[in-house]
Design a protein around this motif. Structure first.
Motif, PDB file in Angstrom:
ATOM      1  N   UNK A  29      52.642  28.282  35.682  1.00 50.28           N
ATOM      2  CA  UNK A  29      52.272  29.278  34.675  1.00 50.28           C
ATOM      3  C   UNK A  29      50.786  29.592  34.715  1.00 50.28           C
ATOM      4  N   UNK A  30      49.955  28.555  34.885  1.00 49.36           N
ATOM      5  CA  UNK A  30      48.516  28.769  35.000  1.00 49.36           C
ATOM      6  C   UNK A  30      48.191  29.627  36.209  1.00 49.36           C
ATOM      7  N   UNK A  31      48.839  29.357  37.333  1.00 42.05           N
ATOM      8  CA  UNK A  31      48.610  30.142  38.538  1.00 42.05           C
ATOM      9  C   UNK A  31      48.998  31.604  38.315  1.00 42.05           C
ATOM     10  N   UNK A  32      50.117  31.822  37.612  1.00 40.25           N
ATOM     11  CA  UNK A  32      50.556  33.193  37.327  1.00 40.25           C
ATOM     12  C   UNK A  32      49.540  33.907  36.435  1.00 40.25           C
ATOM     13  N   UNK A  33      49.009  33.184  35.448  1.00 41.52           N
ATOM     14  CA  UNK A  33      48.042  33.773  34.533  1.00 41.52           C
ATOM     15  C   UNK A  33      46.749  34.156  35.243  1.00 41.52           C
ATOM     16  N   UNK A  34      46.455  33.483  36.339  1.00 39.06           N
ATOM     17  CA  UNK A  34      45.225  33.760  37.093  1.00 39.06           C
ATOM     18  C   UNK A  34      45.478  34.614  38.339  1.00 39.06           C
ATOM     19  N   UNK A  35      46.652  35.239  38.396  1.00 37.01           N
ATOM     20  CA  UNK A  35      46.946  36.160  39.483  1.00 37.01           C
ATOM     21  C   UNK A  35      47.301  35.505  40.800  1.00 37.01           C
ATOM     22  N   UNK A  36      47.536  34.202  40.777  1.00 35.14           N
ATOM     23  CA  UNK A  36      47.882  33.490  42.012  1.00 35.14           C
ATOM     24  C   UNK A  36      49.394  33.417  42.235  1.00 35.14           C
ATOM     25  N   UNK A 273      37.034  35.515  49.817  1.00 33.37           N
ATOM     26  CA  UNK A 273      37.677  35.466  48.492  1.00 33.37           C
ATOM     27  C   UNK A 273      37.019  36.524  47.604  1.00 33.37           C
ATOM     28  N   UNK A 274      37.749  37.595  47.367  1.00 34.78           N
ATOM     29  CA  UNK A 274      37.188  38.747  46.659  1.00 34.78           C
ATOM     30  C   UNK A 274      36.796  38.420  45.226  1.00 34.78           C
ATOM     31  N   UNK A 275      37.374  37.372  44.635  1.00 41.41           N
ATOM     32  CA  UNK A 275      37.058  37.047  43.254  1.00 41.41           C
ATOM     33  C   UNK A 275      35.606  36.575  43.091  1.00 41.41           C
ATOM     34  N   UNK A 276      34.917  36.323  44.178  1.00 42.14           N
ATOM     35  CA  UNK A 276      33.512  35.911  44.117  1.00 42.14           C
ATOM     36  C   UNK A 276      32.573  37.111  44.031  1.00 42.14           C
ATOM     37  N   UNK A 277      33.115  38.315  44.008  1.00 44.38           N
ATOM     38  CA  UNK A 277      32.292  39.525  44.109  1.00 44.38           C
ATOM     39  C   UNK A 277      31.322  39.686  42.940  1.00 44.38           C
ATOM     40  N   UNK A 278      31.724  39.343  41.711  1.00 41.59           N
ATOM     41  CA  UNK A 278      30.821  39.494  40.564  1.00 41.59           C
ATOM     42  C   UNK A 278      29.549  38.677  40.765  1.00 41.59           C
ATOM     43  N   UNK A 279      29.723  37.422  41.139  1.00 40.21           N
ATOM     44  CA  UNK A 279      28.565  36.549  41.339  1.00 40.21           C
ATOM     45  C   UNK A 279      27.716  37.028  42.514  1.00 40.21           C
ATOM     46  N   UNK A 280      28.367  37.494  43.560  1.00 39.63           N
ATOM     47  CA  UNK A 280      27.615  37.959  44.722  1.00 39.63           C
ATOM     48  C   UNK A 280      26.789  39.192  44.388  1.00 39.63           C
ATOM     49  N   UNK A 281      27.384  40.115  43.638  1.00 40.71           N
ATOM     50  CA  UNK A 281      26.640  41.321  43.262  1.00 40.71           C
ATOM     51  C   UNK A 281      25.388  40.956  42.474  1.00 40.71           C
ATOM     52  N   UNK A 292      26.800  48.628  46.421  1.00 41.92           N
ATOM     53  CA  UNK A 292      27.976  49.419  46.060  1.00 41.92           C
ATOM     54  C   UNK A 292      29.202  48.572  46.332  1.00 41.92           C
ATOM     55  N   UNK A 293      30.064  48.452  45.330  1.00 34.98           N
ATOM     56  CA  UNK A 293      31.303  47.667  45.481  1.00 34.98           C
ATOM     57  C   UNK A 293      32.465  48.594  45.793  1.00 34.98           C
ATOM     58  N   UNK A 294      33.262  48.214  46.764  1.00 34.84           N
ATOM     59  CA  UNK A 294      34.423  49.015  47.141  1.00 34.84           C
ATOM     60  C   UNK A 294      35.369  49.185  45.957  1.00 34.84           C
ATOM     61  N   UNK A 295      35.532  48.137  45.152  1.00 32.10           N
ATOM     62  CA  UNK A 295      36.478  48.194  44.034  1.00 32.10           C
ATOM     63  C   UNK A 295      36.063  49.213  42.983  1.00 32.10           C
ATOM     64  N   UNK A 296      34.792  49.624  42.983  1.00 31.74           N
ATOM     65  CA  UNK A 296      34.326  50.618  42.015  1.00 31.74           C
ATOM     66  C   UNK A 296      34.716  52.024  42.417  1.00 31.74           C
ATOM     67  N   UNK A 297      35.192  52.211  43.651  1.00 32.69           N
ATOM     68  CA  UNK A 297      35.608  53.526  44.109  1.00 32.69           C
ATOM     69  C   UNK A 297      34.448  54.469  44.374  1.00 32.69           C
ATOM     70  N   UNK A 310      35.046  44.162  48.299  1.00 30.42           N
ATOM     71  CA  UNK A 310      35.772  43.264  47.399  1.00 30.42           C
ATOM     72  C   UNK A 310      37.191  43.753  47.124  1.00 30.42           C
ATOM     73  N   UNK A 311      37.767  44.485  48.056  1.00 25.67           N
ATOM     74  CA  UNK A 311      39.165  44.930  47.933  1.00 25.67           C
ATOM     75  C   UNK A 311      40.032  44.098  48.857  1.00 25.67           C
ATOM     76  N   UNK A 312      41.325  44.089  48.599  1.00 29.96           N
ATOM     77  CA  UNK A 312      42.260  43.330  49.417  1.00 29.96           C
ATOM     78  C   UNK A 312      42.945  44.258  50.414  1.00 29.96           C
TER      79      UNK A 312
END
Length: 443
Positions: A29-36, A273-281, A292-297, A310-312
């Motif tokens: 359940x924890x993994x599901x809540x975190x998108x894993x 691991x794209x989830x590190x993008x916030x810290x990297x920015x 410029x982040x790819x996820x921002x379009x 930072x897109x998959x």
């Protein structure tokens, strides 16, 4: 470790799994809540089927993550072309998306059951696979033992063993043999991998080469690529892809060092691991870099320093933006990442020294001149600068990388040849009974 102790260890593993089984709900359940995990498909992890079993012979193919799924996709298509049904399992959300994208209508996708007897038994009771094919290095004790108990042939394809895994298994040879004796055939990537499996107790081993060399290059959206190439124009570009912690800082430092020599330089950084993008920015901005982040379009502007990928599922886009690619997990982390995608897409390849998980590919690339290894940030800076300034050198490396991929191809045909003794009975069964109905009760 004696054989008796090995058997006792496997029994203890089974008992521990049985004890832990009722307690795994919160973890999944924890993994599901975190998108894993896909929340709506969590039951598949316990072996509950998400689809009906089709009539006829059926092969179970397991590929843990994106890399393995991509590698076995051509193999899966060739098996399906023989009218053999396939249930394909993966372990990650991203690999499930890849299967949907590239193998829709070819396989039934399920998430791999947890390596616990109730989950594995429930999965096998429903699907009744005639053959199990596992990609690369997935060794799950309970799954292997349960398949062995049911006399279902197990074949490990595109098999490899990292230095670390080999040392670990070599320290427990009886345990390794107790598991590997369940494998009907190991189809290894290289002579070294084949010899390692043989030493650990695999009975039948052959070497076919790396299936990744027979895959198609990572796909891309042509319209998106055109938008990016138009926005970038004639700017000098280099990319650092599949990076791990520490390597993004190195790439940013290289950018800052080279910018005075190449004022319009754009650096593409694609973290593993794209989830590190916030810290990297935040880190890049603190260094005074425009990101410029790819996820921002948003497309990179003329003053953009870093395009943060930072897109998959868009490695095909990022690699097509540059003719220079540093492949990560090789400087501040160990093991390396697959360099063949970069080789297929026209890049001169740079990497750190720690690429033991892809030793054979790198040895071939280095021998032909398609790749170069760097020891540190200074050496990476110098080589990127050299490749930016010397297009002839860059294009020689690109040609050598492409030639290397061509030389490595053929693994798919050799793997299919190794699988033929296991697939031929399935083809014969369809010819004998008209449809090969294998949906009967448990074995």
């Amino acid at each position: 470790m004696s054989h008796g102790v090995a058997r006792a260890a496997l029994t203890a593993y089974r008992i521990a799994g049985a004890i832990a089984y009722p307690l795994l709900g919160p973890y999944v359940g924890w993994r599901a809540a975190h998108g894993k995990e896909e929340a709506g498909r969590r039951r598949e992890r316990y072996g509950f089927a998400g689809a009906a079993r089709p009539a006829g012979p059926l092969v179970w193919v397991h590929a843990a993550s994106v890399g393995e799924s991509s590698a076995v996709a051509p193999l899966v298509r060739q098996i399906a072309a023989q009218n053999i049904q396939i249930v394909m399992t993966t372990g990650t959300v991203t690999s499930a998306a890849l299967v949907r994208e590239r193998l829709a209508g070819t396989v039934i996708h399920q998430y791999v059951p947890l390596d616990l007897k109730p989950s594995v038994a429930r999965f096998l009771d429903h699907w009744h696979p005639d053959v199990a094919i596992v990609a690369e290095s997935e060794i799950w004790p309970m799954t292997m033992l349960e398949l062995g108990r049911r006399r279902i042939p197990q074949i490990l394809v595109n098999a490899r063993l990292s230095d670390r895994s080999f040392r670990r298994w070599k320290a427990a040879p009886a345990l390794a043999e107790a598991l590997l004796e369940n494998l009907s055939h190991v189809v290894a990537q290289s002579d070294i991998d084949g010899e390692r499996y043989h030493l650990l107790g695999a009975r039948t081993v052959s070497v076919a080469g790396n299936l990744k060399a027979d895959t198609s290059p990572p796909p891309h959206d042509p319209l998106t690529l055109r938008l990016f190439t138009d926005a970038i124009g004639a700017r000098p570009v280099w990319a650092a892809v599949s990076t791990h912690a520490g390597e993004e800082d190195i790439a940013a430092a290289v950018h800052s060092a080279l910018k005075p020599l190449h004022p319009r330089l754009l650096t593409v950084i694609v973290p593993r691991h794209a989830e590190r993008a916030d810290a990297l920015e935040k880190t890049f901005v603190a260094k005074g870099l425009k990101v410029v982040r790819r996820s921002a379009g948003v497309l990179p502007g003329p003053d953009t320093d870093i395009l943060l990928g930072d897109s998959m599922g868009e490695m095909g886009l990022y690699l097509r933006l540059s003719e220079i690619a540093f492949v990560g997990r090789s400087l501040s982390a160990e093991g390396g990442q697959n360099p063949l995608e970069a080789a297929m897409l026209g890049t001169a390849i740079l990497s750190g020294r720690f690429v033991q998980n892809f030793r054979d590919s790198y040895q071939r690339l280095l021998k032909n001149g398609g790749a170069r290894l760097v020891q540190d940030e200074a050496m990476l800076r110098d080589l990127v600068g050299q490749l930016l300034s010397q297009p002839d050198l860059r294009h020689r490396m690109i040609s050598a990388a492409d030639r290397t991929v061509g030389e490595m191809q053929g693994g798919l045909a050799r793997t299919m040849q190794a699988l033929d003794p296991f697939l031929n009975p399935l083809r014969l069964s369809m010819g004998l009974d008209g449809h090969g109905d294998r949906t009967g009760g448990p074995r």
